[in-house]
Design a protein around this motif. Structure first.
Motif, PDB file in Angstrom:
ATOM      1  N   MET A 161      25.713  44.332  -3.044  1.00  0.00           N
ATOM      2  CA  MET A 161      24.873  44.269  -1.903  1.00  0.00           C
ATOM      3  C   MET A 161      24.785  45.677  -1.959  1.00  0.00           C
ATOM      4  SD  MET A 161      26.478  41.866   0.771  1.00  0.00           S
ATOM      5  CE  MET A 161      25.457  42.568   2.253  1.00  0.00           C
ATOM      6  N   LEU A 162      25.617  46.576  -2.100  1.00  0.00           N
ATOM      7  CA  LEU A 162      25.499  47.980  -2.116  1.00  0.00           C
ATOM      8  C   LEU A 162      24.274  48.435  -3.120  1.00  0.00           C
ATOM      9  CD1 LEU A 162      29.099  49.531  -1.711  1.00  0.00           C
ATOM     10  CD2 LEU A 162      27.248  49.598  -0.019  1.00  0.00           C
ATOM     11  N   GLN A 163      24.173  47.816  -4.226  1.00  0.00           N
ATOM     12  CA  GLN A 163      23.020  48.242  -5.285  1.00  0.00           C
ATOM     13  C   GLN A 163      21.911  47.973  -4.545  1.00  0.00           C
ATOM     14  OE1 GLN A 163      24.559  45.883  -8.677  1.00  0.00           O
ATOM     15  NE2 GLN A 163      24.890  47.887  -9.549  1.00  0.00           N
ATOM     16  N   GLU A 164      21.606  46.833  -3.850  1.00  0.00           N
ATOM     17  CA  GLU A 164      20.279  46.524  -3.153  1.00  0.00           C
ATOM     18  C   GLU A 164      19.847  47.136  -2.076  1.00  0.00           C
ATOM     19  OE1 GLU A 164      20.569  42.282  -3.133  1.00  0.00           O
ATOM     20  OE2 GLU A 164      20.595  41.869  -4.992  1.00  0.00           O
ATOM     21  N   MET A 165      20.943  47.922  -1.351  1.00  0.00           N
ATOM     22  CA  MET A 165      20.445  48.426  -0.040  1.00  0.00           C
ATOM     23  C   MET A 165      19.439  49.444  -0.054  1.00  0.00           C
ATOM     24  SD  MET A 165      24.075  48.948   2.192  1.00  0.00           S
ATOM     25  CE  MET A 165      24.497  47.747   3.022  1.00  0.00           C
ATOM     26  N   VAL A 205      19.987  42.508   8.342  1.00  0.00           N
ATOM     27  CA  VAL A 205      19.815  41.902   7.149  1.00  0.00           C
ATOM     28  C   VAL A 205      20.897  41.760   6.270  1.00  0.00           C
ATOM     29  CG1 VAL A 205      18.805  42.248   4.644  1.00  0.00           C
ATOM     30  CG2 VAL A 205      17.382  42.576   6.872  1.00  0.00           C
ATOM     31  N   SER A 206      21.742  42.930   6.179  1.00  0.00           N
ATOM     32  CA  SER A 206      23.120  42.797   5.333  1.00  0.00           C
ATOM     33  C   SER A 206      24.175  41.896   5.901  1.00  0.00           C
ATOM     34  CB  SER A 206      23.882  44.365   5.288  1.00  0.00           C
ATOM     35  OG  SER A 206      22.933  45.326   4.989  1.00  0.00           O
ATOM     36  N   VAL A 207      24.350  41.635   7.097  1.00  0.00           N
ATOM     37  CA  VAL A 207      25.258  40.759   7.813  1.00  0.00           C
ATOM     38  C   VAL A 207      24.841  39.201   7.555  1.00  0.00           C
ATOM     39  CG1 VAL A 207      26.047  39.802  10.194  1.00  0.00           C
ATOM     40  CG2 VAL A 207      26.009  42.373   9.740  1.00  0.00           C
ATOM     41  N   ARG A 208      23.770  39.169   7.462  1.00  0.00           N
ATOM     42  CA  ARG A 208      23.057  37.739   7.137  1.00  0.00           C
ATOM     43  C   ARG A 208      23.327  37.295   5.698  1.00  0.00           C
ATOM     44  NH1 ARG A 208      17.476  37.547  10.802  1.00  0.00           N
ATOM     45  NH2 ARG A 208      18.404  37.186  12.700  1.00  0.00           N
ATOM     46  N   LYS A 209      23.001  38.461   5.026  1.00  0.00           N
ATOM     47  CA  LYS A 209      23.161  38.296   3.530  1.00  0.00           C
ATOM     48  C   LYS A 209      24.746  38.016   3.342  1.00  0.00           C
ATOM     49  CE  LYS A 209      20.435  40.759   0.789  1.00  0.00           C
ATOM     50  NZ  LYS A 209      19.988  41.739   0.098  1.00  0.00           N
ATOM     51  N   GLY A 210      25.649  38.945   3.823  1.00  0.00           N
ATOM     52  CA  GLY A 210      26.964  38.475   3.403  1.00  0.00           C
ATOM     53  C   GLY A 210      27.478  37.434   3.721  1.00  0.00           C
ATOM     54  N   GLU A 211      26.963  37.042   4.891  1.00  0.00           N
ATOM     55  CA  GLU A 211      27.452  35.618   5.271  1.00  0.00           C
ATOM     56  C   GLU A 211      27.002  34.341   4.432  1.00  0.00           C
ATOM     57  OE1 GLU A 211      26.810  32.352   9.376  1.00  0.00           O
ATOM     58  OE2 GLU A 211      25.625  34.331   9.184  1.00  0.00           O
TER      59      GLU A 211
END
Length: 271
Positions: A161-165, A205-211
């Motif tokens: 996820m950090l790579q895609e941020m 977006v990050s929260v939704r992707k993490g879920e």
């Protein structure tokens, strides 16, 4: 973002000697050297260790000197701060006095030791980061250090996820630019408000992707044992030889410093 990550040093050191070594062994050596530095309070020993570590990192990672210098910036700033605080506040033999300000010999000695300790750990950290792939590190820790699969795959998911941020941030900024109301001069709005809206969108977006990622990991049996490893990280004789060489050099320098009378421990703090 630090200078070392901004320069993407892994691209320079991917084929280097140090990059071919086992990540778990490198991390363990970094921990051991850092732990040993905690008990050293003279400036000579860490100075010698820094010179040796710098030469080893330059020879084994093939990092450009500019990238290496940029990576030193935060450690130099932190070390300079430690040196100044100790030189101006530690009691002892006064070398310079100007009103309320005074510099003591003991403060310079202890402060210099702590500053050089920072540089030693810093150059080793730069070498580790530059020569270690994050995925390989987590895979090696799972395989050789028996790190649990839940922690391993959760960290790998977060790393991805950090790579895609950066790409997500660019997409959000472009989307906001399309819908934004232009200024009278035709330029796009900018400032804290615009960046705040983009940051909030990135958070959502990050929260939704993490879920979604958590649900995907659970559906694939995250944490179930036993598990097999598809891409194994080798642990070879060369890795053990590197570990033995690093420990031998560390022990040799510390012992030589002790024999020559330079080595000081915690007693230096109270002398």
């Amino acid at each position: 973002m630090t200078a070392i990550s901004a320069a993407s040093p892994a691209s320079f050191a991917s084929g280097s000697v140090l990059a071919r070594r086992n990540p778990t062994v490198k991390l363990a050596l970094l921990f051991v050297v850092s732990l040993a530095m905690v008990f050293i309070f003279d400036p000579v020993t860490p100075a010698v260790l820094y010179v040796v570590a710098l030469a080893a990192v330059v020879a084994s990672t093939r990092l450009p000197l500019r990238t290496l210098a940029l990576g030193h910036v935060p450690f130099l700033a932190f070390g300079l701060g430690i040196l100044m605080v100790n030189a101006l506040s530690r009691p002892g033999h006064i070398l310079w006095d100007a009103g309320p300000l005074r510099i003591t010999a003991e403060g310079l000695s202890v402060g210099g030791s702590l500053a050089l300790r920072t540089l030693v750990i810093g150059i080793l950290a730069i070498g580790f980061i530059a020569s270690t792939d994050g995925v390989a590190l987590m895979g090696s820790l799972h395989q050789h250090a028996r790190l649990g699969s839940r922690i391993t795959y959760a960290v790998l998911a977060g790393y991805r996820m950090l790579q895609e941020m950066p790409r997500e941030w660019q997409t959000i900024r472009q989307a906001h630019a399309v819908r934004a109301q232009l200024r009278p001069d035709g330029s796009l709005p900018s400032g804290l408000a615009a960046y705040g809206r983009a940051a909030f969108a990135l958070l959502v977006v990050s929260v939704r992707k993490g879920e979604r990622m958590a649900q995907s990991l659970e559906s694939r049996g995250l944490g179930l044992t036993p598990r097999t490893t598809w891409r194994k990280i080798p642990l070879t004789r060369t890795d053990w030889l590197m570990a033995a060489a690093v420990l031998a050099v560390l022990g040799g320098i510390v012992y030589a410093s002790h024999v020559l009378g330079f080595l000081e421990g915690y007693d230096a703090l109270f002398s």
